[in-house]
Design a protein around this motif. Structure first.
Motif, PDB file in Angstrom:
ATOM      1  N   ALA A 143       4.283   0.525   2.186  1.00 35.82           N
ATOM      2  CA  ALA A 143       4.254  -0.558   3.180  1.00 35.82           C
ATOM      3  C   ALA A 143       4.069  -1.893   2.478  1.00 35.82           C
ATOM      4  CB  ALA A 143       3.122  -0.331   4.178  1.00 35.82           C
TER       5      ALA A 143
ATOM      6  N   HIS B 161       0.837  -1.200   0.000  1.00 39.80           N
ATOM      7  CA  HIS B 161       0.000   0.000   0.000  1.00 39.80           C
ATOM      8  C   HIS B 161       0.866   1.243   0.000  1.00 39.80           C
ATOM      9  CE1 HIS B 161      -3.878   2.141   1.583  1.00 39.80           C
ATOM     10  NE2 HIS B 161      -3.721   2.253   0.285  1.00 39.80           N
TER      11      HIS B 161
ATOM     12  N   HIS C 247      -2.413   9.366   7.460  1.00 41.47           N
ATOM     13  CA  HIS C 247      -1.586   8.329   6.845  1.00 41.47           C
ATOM     14  C   HIS C 247      -0.345   8.028   7.679  1.00 41.47           C
ATOM     15  CE1 HIS C 247      -4.136   9.882   3.625  1.00 41.47           C
ATOM     16  NE2 HIS C 247      -4.019   8.697   3.052  1.00 41.47           N
TER      17      HIS C 247
ATOM     18  N   ASN D 195       1.614   5.207   0.331  1.00 45.93           N
ATOM     19  CA  ASN D 195       1.132   6.245   1.242  1.00 45.93           C
ATOM     20  C   ASN D 195       0.759   7.484   0.432  1.00 45.93           C
ATOM     21  OD1 ASN D 195       1.194   8.533   3.179  1.00 45.93           O
ATOM     22  ND2 ASN D 195       1.842   6.954   4.627  1.00 45.93           N
TER      23      ASN D 195
ATOM     24  N   TYR E  43      -0.883   5.813  10.558  1.00 50.44           N
ATOM     25  CA  TYR E  43      -1.192   4.530  11.176  1.00 50.44           C
ATOM     26  C   TYR E  43      -1.502   3.507  10.089  1.00 50.44           C
ATOM     27  CZ  TYR E  43      -1.860   7.046  15.606  1.00 50.44           C
ATOM     28  OH  TYR E  43      -1.696   7.821  16.727  1.00 50.44           O
ATOM     29  N   LEU E  44      -1.118   2.255  10.337  1.00 50.48           N
ATOM     30  CA  LEU E  44      -1.479   1.150   9.467  1.00 50.48           C
ATOM     31  C   LEU E  44      -2.457   0.226  10.179  1.00 50.48           C
ATOM     32  CD1 LEU E  44       1.901   0.139   7.786  1.00 50.48           C
ATOM     33  CD2 LEU E  44      -0.211   0.729   6.563  1.00 50.48           C
TER      34      LEU E  44
ATOM     35  N   CYS F 169       3.092   4.380  12.760  1.00 48.18           N
ATOM     36  CA  CYS F 169       4.285   4.478  11.910  1.00 48.18           C
ATOM     37  C   CYS F 169       4.819   5.902  11.841  1.00 48.18           C
ATOM     38  CB  CYS F 169       3.968   3.975  10.506  1.00 48.18           C
ATOM     39  SG  CYS F 169       3.466   2.245  10.424  1.00 48.18           S
TER      40      CYS F 169
ATOM     41  N   LEU G 241      -2.825  -4.558   4.503  1.00 51.75           N
ATOM     42  CA  LEU G 241      -2.341  -3.357   5.172  1.00 51.75           C
ATOM     43  C   LEU G 241      -3.079  -2.163   4.595  1.00 51.75           C
ATOM     44  CD1 LEU G 241       1.509  -4.045   5.039  1.00 51.75           C
ATOM     45  CD2 LEU G 241       0.106  -4.048   7.115  1.00 51.75           C
ATOM     46  N   LYS G 242      -3.575  -1.273   5.458  1.00 50.83           N
ATOM     47  CA  LYS G 242      -4.297  -0.079   5.011  1.00 50.83           C
ATOM     48  C   LYS G 242      -3.802   1.135   5.806  1.00 50.83           C
ATOM     49  CE  LYS G 242      -7.469  -2.088   2.328  1.00 50.83           C
ATOM     50  NZ  LYS G 242      -8.868  -2.129   2.764  1.00 50.83           N
ATOM     51  N   TRP G 243      -3.274   2.136   5.085  1.00 46.80           N
ATOM     52  CA  TRP G 243      -2.940   3.391   5.740  1.00 46.80           C
ATOM     53  C   TRP G 243      -4.211   4.096   6.188  1.00 46.80           C
ATOM     54  CZ3 TRP G 243       1.791   4.430   7.256  1.00 46.80           C
ATOM     55  CH2 TRP G 243       2.883   3.909   6.559  1.00 46.80           C
ATOM     56  N   ASP G 244      -4.143   4.776   7.331  1.00 50.15           N
ATOM     57  CA  ASP G 244      -5.320   5.499   7.798  1.00 50.15           C
ATOM     58  C   ASP G 244      -5.631   6.641   6.834  1.00 50.15           C
ATOM     59  OD1 ASP G 244      -4.816   8.373   9.076  1.00 50.15           O
ATOM     60  OD2 ASP G 244      -3.033   7.162   9.491  1.00 50.15           O
TER      61      ASP G 244
ATOM     62  N   ALA H  96      -3.719  -3.539  10.044  1.00 54.70           N
ATOM     63  CA  ALA H  96      -3.195  -4.797   9.521  1.00 54.70           C
ATOM     64  C   ALA H  96      -4.107  -5.967   9.855  1.00 54.70           C
ATOM     65  CB  ALA H  96      -1.797  -5.063  10.075  1.00 54.70           C
TER      66      ALA H  96
END
Length: 365
Positions: A242, A232, A281, A234, A283-284, A298, A274-277, A286
């Motif tokens: 990531a 993913h 962006h 960012n 926090y991940l 992160c 995995l997903k970035w907030d 998982a």
């Protein structure tokens, strides 16, 4: 950090959940399922190998006070992955779906509580049987230029990645390339340069390609010690990517220097998604297959930290996503009491227990 609000039985095994990112519809999300039916469970007219994998796409809306409202459900071939286009395109809210028959589909959500299939195509137009495993849209960057051509990348179980353009609701194959010796579990765009596409496969290889060179590989490494399952880009930090793997390690990358990752963090259990907030962006989110769902801070890229865990699912953790509802919108949807921290509504789904959960996540300020 997690507070479960509601639980839903998805009937078939659940493996994908995606919140709509479009303004005015951010309280809507879809959940996809995949089930390999036994011969005795199939109808007489469907007893062949290509039709044993069935699924359902559910469309939900979160209504106050934090309840799920099921709006629509559509019986489909088994769903392997789903992604919304990050922006409206040609006036449409579009959802891409890849399935167990090897098709890429475009569904349109018209804000009328229904999902309508507008087009589909067999990936690579091949005659043999394979699964279409993952997809990504090129529209992920927050400053995406609406004049730019929209593309979708797809990976499949034969190890190929393919790129399609989306024009007036139709899909057109741009290029296709054999990328991996075994399943290509994941493909993803570099949201800052959509000419660059990443892929990860069961051969433990992590590769990147350039559509300007006919989708030929322009880089590769074998640092992952098991299949590469999640990638993913960012959308706020230009050079951060990531990756996740069956080897249980979360890796953060600087895309200017891909020989070695910035950091490696053991999340346990095998990382499927995995997903970035969608806010900063940093926090991940998982899905760690055999070790629950986790939130990773992160902000310090050289030393990511696990700060939250949802352990109420009883099967393989496969699907996870955050809604992009703002704090005041979250407060209108659920009763939080006195809370001065950042909050987000999230959805998670797990496989053999066919369970979907709606939760609220409390983050740092």
């Amino acid at each position: 950090m997690f507070k479960v609000l509601e639980t839903f039985d998805t009937k078939f095994s659940a493996d994908s959940v995606e919140w709509c990112p479009i303004e005015g519809f951010k309280d809507y999300f879809v959940c996809g399922t995949y089930e390999l039916l036994k011969p005795e469970e199939q109808s007489d007219c469907s007893k062949n190998e290509t039709q044993t994998r069935q699924g359902i796409i559910y469309l939900f809306r979160v209504v106050s006070p934090g309840n799920l409202h099921l709006l629509d459900q559509v019986n489909v071939a088994g769903v392997l992955d789903m992604k919304w286009a990050h922006v409206t395109y040609e006036g449409r809210i579009l959802l891409g779906v890849v399935n167990s028959l090897g098709y890429l589909q475009l569904w349109e959500f018209q804000g009328e509580s229904k999902m309508n299939l507008i087009t589909e195509t067999k990936v690579r137009c091949a005659d043999d049987e394979y699964l279409a495993l993952s997809l990504d849209w090129s529209t992920g960057r927050s400053a995406w230029n609406h004049s730019t051509e929209v593309k979708i990348a797809v990976s499949d179980s034969k190890g190929f990645i393919s790129v399609y353009s989306v024009i007036q609701g139709r899909l057109s194959l741009v290029a296709s390339q054999s990328a991996h010796e075994f399943e290509a579990w994941i493909t993803a765009f570099n949201y800052w340069d959509p000419n660059i596409i990443y892929s990860g496969g069961d051969d433990c290889k992590f590769k990147w390609f350039d559509t300007r060179t006919g989708l030929h590989s322009v880089g590769s490494n074998t640092i992952h010690t098991a299949g590469v399952t999640s990638l993913h880009s960012n959308a706020e930090s230009e050079f951060i990517l990531a990756s996740g793997s069956y080897d249980e390690i979360l890796r953060l990358w600087d895309t200017r220097q891909m020989r070695r990752p910035i950091s490696e963090t053991n999340l346990s259990g095998g990382i499927w998604r995995l997903k970035w907030d969608p806010f900063h962006h940093k926090y991940l989110f998982a899905a760690c297959m055999y070790s629950n769902f986790k939130i990773i801070d992160c902000q310090h890229q050289h030393n990511p930290e696990i700060v939250g865990e949802l352990n109420e699912h009883e099967s393989i953790a496969y699907g996870c996503d955050w809604s992009s509802l703002a704090d005041d919108e979250v407060a209108n949807k659920i009763v939080l009491g006195n809370c001065e921290s950042r909050t987000a509504i999230a959805a998670t789904c797990s496989f053999y227990d066919h369970t979907l959960r709606l939760s609220v996540i409390t983050l740092g300020n």
